[in-house]
Design an enzyme around this catalytic site. Sequence first.
Site, PDB file in Angstrom:
ATOM      1  CD  GLU A   1      -2.211   2.442  -3.257  1.00  0.00           C
ATOM      2  OE1 GLU A   1      -3.372   2.614  -3.294  1.00  0.00           O
ATOM      3  OE2 GLU A   1      -1.741   2.252  -2.023  1.00  0.00           O
TER       4      GLU A   1
ATOM      5  CG  ASP B   1      -1.767   1.183   1.239  1.00  0.00           C
ATOM      6  OD1 ASP B   1      -2.881   1.531   0.554  1.00  0.00           O
ATOM      7  OD2 ASP B   1      -1.581   2.084   2.204  1.00  0.00           O
TER       8      ASP B   1
END
Length: 530
Positions: A257, A207
Amino acid sequence: MGQPTHAQNWWRSAVIYQVYVRSFADGDGDGTGDLAGVRAKLPYLAELGVDALWFNPWYLSPMKDGGYDVADYRVIDPAFGTLAEAEKLIAEAKELGIRTLVDIVPNHVSDQHPWFRAALAGGPERELFHFRPGRGEHGELPPNDWPSQFAGSAEPVWTRLPDGTWYLHLFTPEQPDLNWAHPAVRQEHEEILRFWFERGVAGVRIDSAALLAKDPDLPDFVEGRDPHPYVDRDELHDIYRSWRTVADAYDGIFVGEVWLPDTERFARYLRPDELHTAFNFSFLSCPWDAGRLRTSIDETLAEHAPIGAPATWVLCNHDVTRTVTRYGRVDTGFDFATKAFGTPTDLALGTRRARAGALLSLALPGAVYLYQGEELGLPEAEIPRDRIQDPMHFRSGGTDPGRDGCRVPLPWTADAPYAGFGGEPWLPQPSGWSAYAADLQAADPGSMLSLYRAALTIRPEFGDGPLTWLPAPEGVLAFARPGQEGRLLCVVNLADTPADLPAHSRLLLGSGPLDAQGRLPKDTAVWLRG
């Protein structure tokens, strides 16, 4: 040393299904999705034909940001189950030929994490975060003026404590940023990776992968400053090279990401000794426009080619407006800054385009990420304001509808309470939600679910060969891929008039029927054998 086998390279062309556990299936009837619910639906996922499951954070969390505020990476949140259940789920999925990826959130932790609680008590753990004195005569001003990472939010990224010091949080105050210049932070995360690889996961999704490293001086934000004080700093690459050593010991993979407009800098993360893949946000946010889509595809393939990394394709995820809704609006692109309540939507048009978009994305070379419910054609739900839970809504002053609309619990059984999800869902399902139920769609050969099942059955024929564009009228995308039994073609008509099909021997699959003259209607896609 021999060439990597297909099994080792599975991730290069995989279809990976994103599971947002809280909204997938509720096994114990308490209204929150859980691991028991996922385990019960593994046969469904195997029949769908996916290669792997990516789980959003399932760790112990106060859920101030949907689980992205992690209090303990080695404990499953009790709302979802136990570590033993997670291990069973990983093993049972593997028996069905489905691998598992877990989510790691390295930029920050929960304010309930033991490190931060000790830091608040004045312990040496403060060095693991970014604590600073304030500015101004009495330290009453934040240490710098960095903007929040929540789009549309004007709130500061610093919170002042009673002792007068401030701590940094690029997201919510409940998500303090870690200090990645400290060796203990790096060591802990490498141990977390080993913990999950030891339990059989095949990979890790990272993330906010470009945000970890901060300029040690924490200077004020200046638009266009290079290097950026906290985005895409060069120090990150040493971190991920170290992580790659850990993953390679387990044949594990990473997907990052990474939101970056600079394609050359984006590609650096995909060098052979760093991350394996990264999400393609250009394609995800691209409007339903032939020229824009072709440009996105060309640029994506071009930026991956020099380093030999596979592209990834995704139409939707747990943060963005669902494809059926987005494609049914006047503005078919996606931008957090333009989200608003009450945007007019033509769901019939959006569904037709989403069906065509599915065949387009699944025909492209590389890996595909499928967000739960996309295979059911779910639209974005408009959540009543008094039921919204997403902090993005509150931090925008109530103007942003937030991300809850794409996180509504799934409909499984049309005639069961709450459409077969389980107990009363933690987010309300809209009226008519049962019409999208999986059991109804499984029995309908014309449904979105049937389309995805058919496409995922055929997709392995495309292999991992290159894409070649074919001559086509304006507004039509047509390309060829080398298949296992000869050339395969994908044609998508985004023009206003029907299009003639190129020469072919067989129509393999269509997102909709051809017209009476055998032409491809507007907003329709087909797969052909050349």
